[in-house]
Each structure stands twice: as structure tokens, then as C-alpha cells.
Motif scaffolding. Sequence first.
Motif, PDB file in Angstrom:
ATOM      1  N   ALA A   1      -7.672   2.383  -5.234  1.00 31.61           N
ATOM      2  CA  ALA A   1      -6.935   3.027  -6.325  1.00 31.61           C
ATOM      3  C   ALA A   1      -6.171   1.994  -7.154  1.00 31.61           C
ATOM      4  CB  ALA A   1      -5.979   4.081  -5.778  1.00 31.61           C
ATOM      5  N   LEU A   2      -5.560   1.018  -6.502  1.00 33.74           N
ATOM      6  CA  LEU A   2      -4.838  -0.026  -7.234  1.00 33.74           C
ATOM      7  C   LEU A   2      -5.796  -0.770  -8.167  1.00 33.74           C
ATOM      8  CD1 LEU A   2      -2.631  -1.504  -4.346  1.00 33.74           C
ATOM      9  CD2 LEU A   2      -1.849  -0.062  -6.232  1.00 33.74           C
ATOM     10  N   LEU A   3      -6.944  -1.130  -7.646  1.00 37.54           N
ATOM     11  CA  LEU A   3      -7.928  -1.857  -8.448  1.00 37.54           C
ATOM     12  C   LEU A   3      -8.480  -0.967  -9.567  1.00 37.54           C
ATOM     13  CD1 LEU A   3      -9.703  -3.705  -5.515  1.00 37.54           C
ATOM     14  CD2 LEU A   3      -8.201  -4.740  -7.244  1.00 37.54           C
ATOM     15  N   ALA A   4      -8.733   0.294  -9.282  1.00 41.14           N
ATOM     16  CA  ALA A   4      -9.241   1.223 -10.293  1.00 41.14           C
ATOM     17  C   ALA A   4      -8.223   1.467 -11.408  1.00 41.14           C
ATOM     18  CB  ALA A   4      -9.627   2.552  -9.642  1.00 41.14           C
ATOM     19  N   HIS A   5      -6.941   1.329 -11.075  1.00 37.10           N
ATOM     20  CA  HIS A   5      -5.877   1.528 -12.072  1.00 37.10           C
ATOM     21  C   HIS A   5      -5.506   0.237 -12.791  1.00 37.10           C
ATOM     22  CE1 HIS A   5      -5.429   5.522 -10.341  1.00 37.10           C
ATOM     23  NE2 HIS A   5      -4.766   5.824 -11.441  1.00 37.10           N
ATOM     24  N   GLY A   6      -6.282  -0.817 -12.598  1.00 36.17           N
ATOM     25  CA  GLY A   6      -6.102  -1.995 -13.433  1.00 36.17           C
ATOM     26  C   GLY A   6      -5.563  -3.249 -12.796  1.00 36.17           C
ATOM     27  N   VAL A   7      -5.248  -3.235 -11.506  1.00 29.45           N
ATOM     28  CA  VAL A   7      -4.763  -4.460 -10.877  1.00 29.45           C
ATOM     29  C   VAL A   7      -5.912  -5.468 -10.825  1.00 29.45           C
ATOM     30  CG1 VAL A   7      -3.896  -5.490  -8.734  1.00 29.45           C
ATOM     31  CG2 VAL A   7      -3.004  -3.295  -9.511  1.00 29.45           C
ATOM     32  N   ASP A   8      -5.638  -6.670 -11.276  1.00 33.48           N
ATOM     33  CA  ASP A   8      -6.619  -7.749 -11.182  1.00 33.48           C
ATOM     34  C   ASP A   8      -6.717  -8.148  -9.710  1.00 33.48           C
ATOM     35  OD1 ASP A   8      -7.250 -10.751 -10.982  1.00 33.48           O
ATOM     36  OD2 ASP A   8      -7.826 -10.244 -13.048  1.00 33.48           O
ATOM     37  N   PRO A   9      -7.928  -8.243  -9.152  1.00 34.18           N
ATOM     38  CA  PRO A   9      -8.054  -8.613  -7.734  1.00 34.18           C
ATOM     39  C   PRO A   9      -7.326  -9.914  -7.380  1.00 34.18           C
ATOM     40  CG  PRO A   9     -10.176  -7.926  -8.598  1.00 34.18           C
ATOM     41  CD  PRO A   9      -9.230  -8.004  -9.774  1.00 34.18           C
ATOM     42  N   GLY A  10      -7.245 -10.836  -8.310  1.00 39.33           N
ATOM     43  CA  GLY A  10      -6.527 -12.085  -8.060  1.00 39.33           C
ATOM     44  C   GLY A  10      -5.020 -11.904  -7.957  1.00 39.33           C
ATOM     45  N   ASN A  11      -4.538 -10.739  -8.364  1.00 39.82           N
ATOM     46  CA  ASN A  11      -3.109 -10.417  -8.285  1.00 39.82           C
ATOM     47  C   ASN A  11      -2.808  -9.408  -7.185  1.00 39.82           C
ATOM     48  OD1 ASN A  11      -2.151 -12.117 -10.279  1.00 39.82           O
ATOM     49  ND2 ASN A  11      -2.600 -10.646 -11.905  1.00 39.82           N
ATOM     50  N   LEU A  12      -3.719  -9.296  -6.221  1.00 39.38           N
ATOM     51  CA  LEU A  12      -3.531  -8.373  -5.104  1.00 39.38           C
ATOM     52  C   LEU A  12      -3.585  -9.133  -3.794  1.00 39.38           C
ATOM     53  CD1 LEU A  12      -3.224  -5.505  -3.966  1.00 39.38           C
ATOM     54  CD2 LEU A  12      -5.719  -5.279  -4.106  1.00 39.38           C
ATOM     55  N   LEU A  13      -2.515  -9.019  -3.020  1.00 37.62           N
ATOM     56  CA  LEU A  13      -2.429  -9.635  -1.700  1.00 37.62           C
ATOM     57  C   LEU A  13      -2.228  -8.515  -0.690  1.00 37.62           C
ATOM     58  CD1 LEU A  13      -0.532 -12.834  -0.787  1.00 37.62           C
ATOM     59  CD2 LEU A  13      -0.364 -10.848   0.666  1.00 37.62           C
ATOM     60  N   MET A  14      -3.132  -8.388   0.259  1.00 38.99           N
ATOM     61  CA  MET A  14      -3.061  -7.334   1.275  1.00 38.99           C
ATOM     62  C   MET A  14      -2.692  -7.931   2.624  1.00 38.99           C
ATOM     63  SD  MET A  14      -6.497  -5.248   0.288  1.00 38.99           S
ATOM     64  CE  MET A  14      -7.386  -6.596  -0.489  1.00 38.99           C
ATOM     65  N   VAL A  15      -1.802  -7.255   3.334  1.00 40.58           N
ATOM     66  CA  VAL A  15      -1.372  -7.690   4.664  1.00 40.58           C
ATOM     67  C   VAL A  15      -1.772  -6.595   5.652  1.00 40.58           C
ATOM     68  CG1 VAL A  15       0.570  -8.389   6.111  1.00 40.58           C
ATOM     69  CG2 VAL A  15       0.571  -8.941   3.656  1.00 40.58           C
ATOM     70  N   GLU A  16      -2.724  -6.905   6.505  1.00 38.95           N
ATOM     71  CA  GLU A  16      -3.259  -5.925   7.458  1.00 38.95           C
ATOM     72  C   GLU A  16      -3.193  -6.471   8.877  1.00 38.95           C
ATOM     73  OE1 GLU A  16      -4.421  -3.062   9.508  1.00 38.95           O
ATOM     74  OE2 GLU A  16      -4.319  -2.646   7.350  1.00 38.95           O
ATOM     75  N   LEU A  17      -2.607  -5.701   9.783  1.00 42.54           N
ATOM     76  CA  LEU A  17      -2.435  -6.117  11.172  1.00 42.54           C
ATOM     77  C   LEU A  17      -3.734  -6.028  11.977  1.00 42.54           C
ATOM     78  CD1 LEU A  17      -0.384  -7.073  13.282  1.00 42.54           C
ATOM     79  CD2 LEU A  17       0.114  -4.670  13.760  1.00 42.54           C
ATOM     80  N   ASP A  18      -4.557  -5.041  11.686  1.00 36.92           N
ATOM     81  CA  ASP A  18      -5.796  -4.834  12.427  1.00 36.92           C
ATOM     82  C   ASP A  18      -6.877  -5.800  11.924  1.00 36.92           C
ATOM     83  OD1 ASP A  18      -8.586  -3.441  12.626  1.00 36.92           O
ATOM     84  OD2 ASP A  18      -7.334  -2.406  14.120  1.00 36.92           O
ATOM     85  N   ARG A  19      -7.359  -6.651  12.818  1.00 32.53           N
ATOM     86  CA  ARG A  19      -8.320  -7.682  12.426  1.00 32.53           C
ATOM     87  C   ARG A  19      -9.613  -7.084  11.865  1.00 32.53           C
ATOM     88  NH1 ARG A  19      -8.347 -12.860  13.264  1.00 32.53           N
ATOM     89  NH2 ARG A  19      -6.905 -12.815  15.012  1.00 32.53           N
ATOM     90  N   ALA A  20     -10.110  -6.011  12.457  1.00 33.97           N
ATOM     91  CA  ALA A  20     -11.355  -5.403  11.976  1.00 33.97           C
ATOM     92  C   ALA A  20     -11.172  -4.860  10.561  1.00 33.97           C
ATOM     93  CB  ALA A  20     -11.807  -4.290  12.923  1.00 33.97           C
ATOM     94  N   PHE A  21     -10.045  -4.195  10.303  1.00 37.23           N
ATOM     95  CA  PHE A  21      -9.775  -3.696   8.951  1.00 37.23           C
ATOM     96  C   PHE A  21      -9.648  -4.855   7.969  1.00 37.23           C
ATOM     97  CE2 PHE A  21      -7.553   0.466  10.478  1.00 37.23           C
ATOM     98  CZ  PHE A  21      -8.786   1.052  10.704  1.00 37.23           C
TER      99      PHE A  21
END
Length: 158
Positions: free
Chosen positions: A26-46
Motif C-alpha cells: 500500500a505504501l508503494l502503491a500510494h507513491g513511496v519511492d522504494p529507495g525511500n522505504l526501509l523495513m524492519v522485520e524480526l522474522d527472517r523468513a518474512f
Amino acid sequence: MAKAANCTPTRRMVELGPGTGPVTSALLAHGVDPGNLLMVELDRAFANQLSILHPDATVVHGDATRVHRIVQSHGWETCDAVVSGLPLIAMPLSVQARIVRGAFSVLAPDGVFVQFTYGPFAPVNPELIRRLRLKPRRHAWIARNLPPASVWTFRRLP
């Protein structure tokens, strides 16, 4: 959540607990540039799956309580929004405080913390809201969700 974060190509976003990625999409679909998105995920598989699905965004396999260190280590001094799908309401106050303090330590002065919750009240402990001088606002109520959910925003008081 994307509307609450005020997505644009130039705004930097940190997503905490992206899981399988519905908010990311949804963030990407609403215009966030992928280079301006940092995701922090605890689950290694995810985290691995998100890296495959969104190769131009940054995915960090890490703990949201270390968001300040993670953001800084990726060369960002600040971001415009922190979007969280973490179950803050169910976390001990000490963990919740580390996550929320960390988020506000990397947010620009006019930045926004966006939180999804299933609870009927603000998902950040009232004492923490007071201590950090935050202004909570229910941005949206999603009655069609099962169970019904809310999107809350938190900003610094002037």
C-alpha cells in the motif's frame, strides 16, 4: 495507513513489522519511492520474502527496539514517517517505550508515527504518551476489517 503517512516519492518511510507485506504494498502503491522505504522485520523468513518482493526497498532483519541504530546505520538521519503494524498494545510497557522512543528519535520534527491496532483505544500506553508529549489521533476506523481495526497517528506536541 498509507494515507495517514502522507506518502509521496520524496518522503522517507520506515516500516516496523511489515510481516508478509500488505502495508508495504500500500505504501508503494500510494507513491513511496522504494529507495525511500526501509523495513524492519524480526522474522527472517518474512524479511527474506520481502527482499525478493521489493528488491529496490531496504529490508533489515532486525528488532524494532533498535530502530534508531538501524536507521542510522543505513545512512538516514531522519525519516518523515514510521509506520507500524506491531502489536504494541499487547507489549510490555518497557518494550513499547523502546520502540516508540526509537521511532520518535528518527522522525523529523514534523514526522508522524502511524500505528495499526485492533483495540478500541490508542495503542500506545497513556503514560508514555504523556511522557513523550505526543498527540494521538484516530485517523481511521476500519469497520469492515474482522475484527474491526483502527489506524492511529501520533505527533509531537509543539
